[in-house]
Design an enzyme around this catalytic site. Structure first.
Site, short mmCIF file in Angstrom:
data_model
loop_
_atom_site.label_atom_id
_atom_site.label_comp_id
_atom_site.label_asym_id
_atom_site.label_seq_id
_atom_site.Cartn_x
_atom_site.Cartn_y
_atom_site.Cartn_z
CG ASN A 1 -1.87 1.10 1.27
OD1 ASN A 1 -2.04 1.93 0.45
ND2 ASN A 1 -2.86 1.26 2.26
NE ARG B 1 -6.50 1.30 -0.34
CZ ARG B 1 -6.46 2.59 0.16
NH1 ARG B 1 -5.25 3.14 0.47
NH2 ARG B 1 -7.76 3.13 0.31
CG HIS C 1 -13.50 2.91 2.37
ND1 HIS C 1 -14.55 3.91 3.19
CD2 HIS C 1 -12.32 3.38 2.83
CE1 HIS C 1 -13.67 4.86 3.56
NE2 HIS C 1 -12.41 4.51 3.25
CG HIS D 1 -14.61 1.18 6.08
ND1 HIS D 1 -13.63 0.12 6.19
CD2 HIS D 1 -13.87 2.39 6.15
CE1 HIS D 1 -12.32 0.72 6.23
NE2 HIS D 1 -12.24 1.94 6.32
CG LEU D 2 -18.69 3.26 10.67
CD1 LEU D 2 -19.31 3.47 11.86
CD2 LEU D 2 -19.04 4.56 9.65
N GLY D 3 -14.08 5.17 9.94
CA GLY D 3 -12.71 5.32 10.24
C GLY D 3 -12.52 6.89 10.19
N GLY E 1 -11.70 8.39 7.41
CA GLY E 1 -12.58 8.30 6.27
C GLY E 1 -13.49 7.20 6.22
NE ARG F 1 -11.23 12.13 3.06
CZ ARG F 1 -11.13 11.17 2.90
NH1 ARG F 1 -12.14 10.15 2.74
NH2 ARG F 1 -10.00 10.41 2.75
N GLY G 1 -15.41 1.55 13.67
CA GLY G 1 -16.72 0.60 13.68
C GLY G 1 -16.51 -0.68 14.21
CD GLU G 2 -12.14 -3.50 12.71
OE1 GLU G 2 -11.02 -3.72 13.35
OE2 GLU G 2 -12.04 -3.32 11.54
CD GLU H 1 -9.01 -1.99 3.50
OE1 GLU H 1 -9.44 -1.42 2.16
OE2 GLU H 1 -8.93 -0.98 4.46
#
Length: 378
Positions: free
Chosen positions: A8, A68, A157, A185-187, A189, A218, A309-310, A361
């Site tokens: 990445n 990626r 994502h 998918h919560l981070g 971003g 954002r 999210g986790e 990922e």
């Protein structure tokens, strides 16, 4: 056994993992920072990749490399073995992801120079959303403008959403009809996706990762006239508006805090701006959840993943609070329990099951890279 180097490559960093398949064991992982910056540790991405390869354990024997790549445009809808034509294609859509695709290409070029004998595969964030219908991805703009500039919803994502909804299918009992899932998918971003039977139906991010949910810095969705208004009334340039919406808005703009942990702590201490930011975040999350429930014609499961999210039980609870009338009931004790394993957090009576599934990922990219190379050879 196949050993995959997953890369990445960012503008000033290179993250990597070496994953063995089919055991899915992570043999080595790490990161090289301060790449290509004045006074940095590595003058080029090539130097960073060379340093990574030199530091790999003795038991590593690489077979291929999976990269990626953030944006595949309308052309790349599946992982592809990288050749000159693919490199040109990635470069052509770089205008849609100017902060990411050029850096991803730097990683590809670096691996080509350091390990030219290894096959390389590009796995695209946007590819999972290539299944969206024209009704879902089209913007109501003049057709000639849309076609000339490639303007449409692409989504991001995708590697994460595809991974966790795939894992969910192995956790849920078999169903007669395709499984209907909303994936958060919560981070820093964040995005949300509607998925039916493993196929993406809609997603919150659009032409760029700016659209959708309220994020760390954002804005997420706004009236597009806000951009024109700021240019006209505040005298801001295009570059200044871009900077404002991407780096100074979202939770940071609302509260002064972009990190959800700091924000939550301030909210607990009674900070009105922090509480308001969480209210706006929750409002937007429920907005998309309701919209996707309607688009899917009902819902079987909701998945939470990503750093927030986790790990944030409070945010998960906020996203579904007050939705018991829709058959969505979170179990407080299950939600508060900590684990790095996939887990059910809904009540036994909830018509919609709620899950926390850690994303992976890198493993997803490794799996898809091997599939792609095997398919190309056959």
């Amino acid at each position: 056994m196949t050993q995959v180097l997953v890369v990445n490559s960012g503008s000033s960093s290179v993250k990597y993992q070496v994953i063995d398949l089919p055991s899915e064991q992570v043999i080595d992982k790490g990161q090289r920072d301060r790449v290509g910056i004045d006074g940095g540790d590595f003058a080029t991405h090539k130097e960073a990749i060379a340093d990574i390869v030199a530091s790999l354990p003795a038991n590593v024997s690489l077979d291929l490399v999976g990269h990626r790549v953030v944006h595949g445009g309308a052309r790349f809808t599946e992982p592809v073995v990288i050749d000159r034509d693919v490199i040109l294609g990635i470069d052509e859509v770089s205008a849609l992801a100017p902060l990411h695709n050029p850096a991803n290409l730097e990683g590809i070029h670096a691996v080509t120079e350091v390990m030219p004998e290894l096959p390389q595969v590009a796995v695209f964030d946007t590819a999972f959303f290539s299944t969206l219908s024209p009704a879902a991805y089209d913007y109501a703009l003049p057709r000639d403008v849309v076609e000339k500039y490639g303007i449409r919803k692409y989504g991001f994502h995708g590697t994460s959403h595809d991974y966790v909804t795939g894992e969910l299918r192995g956790l849920m009992p078999p169903t007669k009809n395709p499984l209907r899932v909303v994936s958060f998918h919560l981070g820093n971003g964040s995005s949300v996706a509607a998925v039916r039977g493993g196929v993406a139906v809609d997603t919150s991010m659009g032409l760029t990762p700016l659209a959708g949910l309220v994020m760390g810095t954002r804005s997420g969705d706004i009236d597009p006239s806000v951009v024109l208004y700021l240019q006209r009334e505040a005298g801001l340039s295009l570059e200044e508006v871009d900077e404002l919406l991407n780096r100074h808005s979202g939770l940071l703009g609302l509260s002064g805090h972009s990190d959800m942990r700091d924000l939550s702590e301030q909210a607990e201490q009674g900070d009105p701006d922090a509480r308001h930011a969480l209210d706006v975040w929750s409002w937007r999350a429920k907005h998309y959840l309701g919209a996707y429930l309607a688009q899917l014609g009902g819902l079987d499961a909701i998945v939470f993943t990503g750093g927030i999210g986790e790990n944030s039980a409070a945010l998960r609870a906020r996203a579904v609070s007050g939705l018991e009338g829709l058959g969505i009931e979170m179990d407080e004790q299950r939600n508060l329990a900590h684990s790095d394993r996939p887990r059910l957090v809904s009540t036994d009576d909830s018509a919609v099951s709620l899950w926390v599934i850690p994303t992976n990922e890198e493993l997803y990219i490794a799996r898809r890279a091997v599939e792609c190379v095997n398919s190309s050879r056959s």
